[in-house]
Design a protein around this motif. Sequence first.
Motif, PDB file in Angstrom:
ATOM      1  N   LEU A 272      -0.412  -4.474   7.376  1.00  0.00           N
ATOM      2  CA  LEU A 272       0.067  -3.294   6.663  1.00  0.00           C
ATOM      3  C   LEU A 272      -0.261  -3.376   5.179  1.00  0.00           C
ATOM      4  CD1 LEU A 272       1.582  -0.627   7.061  1.00  0.00           C
ATOM      5  CD2 LEU A 272       3.705  -1.850   6.546  1.00  0.00           C
ATOM      6  N   ILE A 273      -0.207  -4.582   4.619  1.00  0.00           N
ATOM      7  CA  ILE A 273      -0.591  -4.763   3.217  1.00  0.00           C
ATOM      8  C   ILE A 273      -2.055  -4.388   3.020  1.00  0.00           C
ATOM      9  CG2 ILE A 273      -0.939  -6.479   1.406  1.00  0.00           C
ATOM     10  CD1 ILE A 273       1.505  -7.969   2.547  1.00  0.00           C
ATOM     11  N   TYR A 274      -2.908  -4.869   3.907  1.00  0.00           N
ATOM     12  CA  TYR A 274      -4.343  -4.570   3.803  1.00  0.00           C
ATOM     13  C   TYR A 274      -4.608  -3.071   3.961  1.00  0.00           C
ATOM     14  CZ  TYR A 274      -9.211  -4.246   5.277  1.00  0.00           C
ATOM     15  OH  TYR A 274     -10.521  -3.885   5.414  1.00  0.00           O
ATOM     16  N   GLU A 275      -3.996  -2.455   4.961  1.00  0.00           N
ATOM     17  CA  GLU A 275      -4.247  -1.038   5.212  1.00  0.00           C
ATOM     18  C   GLU A 275      -3.696  -0.164   4.089  1.00  0.00           C
ATOM     19  OE1 GLU A 275      -2.424  -0.466   8.951  1.00  0.00           O
ATOM     20  OE2 GLU A 275      -4.018  -1.431  10.097  1.00  0.00           O
ATOM     21  N   THR A 276      -2.501  -0.482   3.601  1.00  0.00           N
ATOM     22  CA  THR A 276      -1.906   0.315   2.533  1.00  0.00           C
ATOM     23  C   THR A 276      -2.712   0.207   1.244  1.00  0.00           C
ATOM     24  OG1 THR A 276       0.295  -0.034   3.505  1.00  0.00           O
ATOM     25  CG2 THR A 276       0.210   0.750   1.236  1.00  0.00           C
ATOM     26  N   GLY A 277      -3.195  -0.995   0.937  1.00  0.00           N
ATOM     27  CA  GLY A 277      -3.904  -1.193  -0.313  1.00  0.00           C
ATOM     28  C   GLY A 277      -5.345  -0.729  -0.297  1.00  0.00           C
ATOM     29  N   PHE A 278      -6.073  -1.061   0.767  1.00  0.00           N
ATOM     30  CA  PHE A 278      -7.513  -0.822   0.753  1.00  0.00           C
ATOM     31  C   PHE A 278      -7.938   0.371   1.600  1.00  0.00           C
ATOM     32  CE2 PHE A 278      -6.961  -5.323  -0.238  1.00  0.00           C
ATOM     33  CZ  PHE A 278      -7.722  -5.421  -1.396  1.00  0.00           C
ATOM     34  N   SER A 279      -7.099   0.851   2.495  1.00  0.00           N
ATOM     35  CA  SER A 279      -7.430   2.054   3.259  1.00  0.00           C
ATOM     36  C   SER A 279      -6.849   3.306   2.617  1.00  0.00           C
ATOM     37  CB  SER A 279      -6.918   1.925   4.701  1.00  0.00           C
ATOM     38  OG  SER A 279      -7.567   0.851   5.368  1.00  0.00           O
ATOM     39  N   TYR A 280      -5.609   3.197   2.115  1.00  0.00           N
ATOM     40  CA  TYR A 280      -4.953   4.360   1.502  1.00  0.00           C
ATOM     41  C   TYR A 280      -4.884   4.268  -0.023  1.00  0.00           C
ATOM     42  CZ  TYR A 280      -3.491   4.943   6.348  1.00  0.00           C
ATOM     43  OH  TYR A 280      -3.489   5.074   7.709  1.00  0.00           O
ATOM     44  N   LEU A 281      -5.405   3.161  -0.587  1.00  0.00           N
ATOM     45  CA  LEU A 281      -5.467   2.976  -2.041  1.00  0.00           C
ATOM     46  C   LEU A 281      -4.100   3.093  -2.706  1.00  0.00           C
ATOM     47  CD1 LEU A 281      -8.762   4.897  -2.940  1.00  0.00           C
ATOM     48  CD2 LEU A 281      -8.442   2.474  -2.431  1.00  0.00           C
ATOM     49  N   LYS A 282      -3.068   2.608  -2.030  1.00  0.00           N
ATOM     50  CA  LYS A 282      -1.722   2.560  -2.595  1.00  0.00           C
ATOM     51  C   LYS A 282      -1.405   1.097  -2.937  1.00  0.00           C
ATOM     52  CE  LYS A 282      -0.061   6.566   0.024  1.00  0.00           C
ATOM     53  NZ  LYS A 282       0.950   7.067   0.986  1.00  0.00           N
ATOM     54  N   MET A 283      -1.998   0.636  -4.005  1.00  0.00           N
ATOM     55  CA  MET A 283      -1.868  -0.779  -4.348  1.00  0.00           C
ATOM     56  C   MET A 283      -0.447  -1.135  -4.768  1.00  0.00           C
ATOM     57  SD  MET A 283      -4.819  -1.907  -3.681  1.00  0.00           S
ATOM     58  CE  MET A 283      -4.618  -3.555  -4.313  1.00  0.00           C
ATOM     59  N   GLY A 284       0.277  -0.200  -5.339  1.00  0.00           N
ATOM     60  CA  GLY A 284       1.661  -0.475  -5.715  1.00  0.00           C
ATOM     61  C   GLY A 284       2.532  -0.727  -4.501  1.00  0.00           C
ATOM     62  N   GLN A 285       2.413   0.123  -3.475  1.00  0.00           N
ATOM     63  CA  GLN A 285       3.186  -0.097  -2.255  1.00  0.00           C
ATOM     64  C   GLN A 285       2.729  -1.360  -1.536  1.00  0.00           C
ATOM     65  OE1 GLN A 285       3.603   3.158   0.433  1.00  0.00           O
ATOM     66  NE2 GLN A 285       4.322   4.605  -1.120  1.00  0.00           N
ATOM     67  N   ALA A 286       1.425  -1.628  -1.537  1.00  0.00           N
ATOM     68  CA  ALA A 286       0.936  -2.860  -0.913  1.00  0.00           C
ATOM     69  C   ALA A 286       1.518  -4.087  -1.611  1.00  0.00           C
ATOM     70  CB  ALA A 286      -0.587  -2.886  -0.952  1.00  0.00           C
ATOM     71  N   ALA A 287       1.586  -4.051  -2.947  1.00  0.00           N
ATOM     72  CA  ALA A 287       2.194  -5.167  -3.680  1.00  0.00           C
ATOM     73  C   ALA A 287       3.680  -5.283  -3.360  1.00  0.00           C
ATOM     74  CB  ALA A 287       1.981  -4.971  -5.175  1.00  0.00           C
ATOM     75  N   ALA A 288       4.361  -4.145  -3.186  1.00  0.00           N
ATOM     76  CA  ALA A 288       5.783  -4.183  -2.834  1.00  0.00           C
ATOM     77  C   ALA A 288       5.983  -4.816  -1.452  1.00  0.00           C
ATOM     78  CB  ALA A 288       6.363  -2.771  -2.859  1.00  0.00           C
ATOM     79  N   ILE A 289       5.097  -4.507  -0.489  1.00  0.00           N
ATOM     80  CA  ILE A 289       5.195  -5.119   0.840  1.00  0.00           C
ATOM     81  C   ILE A 289       4.974  -6.627   0.743  1.00  0.00           C
ATOM     82  CG2 ILE A 289       4.228  -5.149   3.166  1.00  0.00           C
ATOM     83  CD1 ILE A 289       3.376  -2.258   2.738  1.00  0.00           C
ATOM     84  N   SER A 290       4.015  -7.043  -0.069  1.00  0.00           N
ATOM     85  CA  SER A 290       3.773  -8.476  -0.226  1.00  0.00           C
ATOM     86  C   SER A 290       4.965  -9.182  -0.869  1.00  0.00           C
ATOM     87  CB  SER A 290       2.512  -8.701  -1.059  1.00  0.00           C
ATOM     88  OG  SER A 290       2.691  -8.217  -2.380  1.00  0.00           O
TER      89      SER A 290
END
Length: 316
Positions: A272-290
């Motif tokens: 989910l971190i990979y998909e949120t950050g690099f597929s949907y370009l939501k790096m802030g949410q990806a960082a929050a998941i991490s």
Amino acid sequence: MVELTPSQPYGSLSGPPPIARRFWQIHHRQRIRLWGFSFVLPTLLFFAVFKYGPMMWAIELSFNSYDMVSAPHFVGLDNYRALAADPIFRETLLNTFVYIAGSTILTTVIGLLLALAINTGVPGARHCMTAMFLTNLMPIIAVCLVWRFLLHPYGLVNQILQPLGFGRIDWLTSSSTAMPAIIMVTVWRFAPYFMVIFLAALLALPEDYYEAAELDGAGAMRRFVHITLPLLMPTVCFVVVVSALLCARIFLMPYLITGGGPGNATRVLSMLIYETGFSYLKMGQAAAISVVLFTIMMIFTALQIRLFSRSEQVYM
């Protein structure tokens, strides 16, 4: 006070050593410290640049909105609120807990059983250990592709189970069997590694306790429960913590074998971190998941260490 005269040799002084000699001794110690620091400096720089620096930046980024195009802007806790209201995140979080729990428990138990079986001294046991440990030397991509072929509805696993009365099992396309299949592959890969750790711990156990227990008439099961298992508790704690950390950051195995499917049955937080950050370009949410994943694993590790430290006993 002793005075230095031209007729008096330097070595005949009986007073304290000269200031120059004291300065040289202090300077020599400092040189040793500097040499030691220079040896560890590359490692410290590596961790600062490639580990702790990105961790701090990810924590800061989790409070920002960033799409890798425009500049980040501060949004506070909005990313965490969005995760709490996201049903996909909740389902993925549950999948992650199931995967970590199942893989950690089975890996620990099977690794210990394999170590006990090899420690019995059966002829050929060491050769079996070498063959089993080869699973850790195989590239993870090769492992995933081979198991994807083996778990095909017409693959080798179903061909072996068919004479035993089992029908065709859709291992990777059914939501009820996809996660157990991923856990099975994970245990197959990591259990031999922890088997070697358990075997090293078993070989280090003192024989005095077992000899005294045999004289008292204790059987093999009682010796295992009351001697082997308590003495192995520090090793069990280490295996549980390391196995859980490995499973928490697993990515390639579910990504290559099932792609997170069917549906979201095998999607874990790392995917989910990979998909949120690099597929949907939501790096802030990806960082929050991490950050959420990091916090969960820190709490889990602290609880495990506290639990095992309470149960650990000192044997003299």
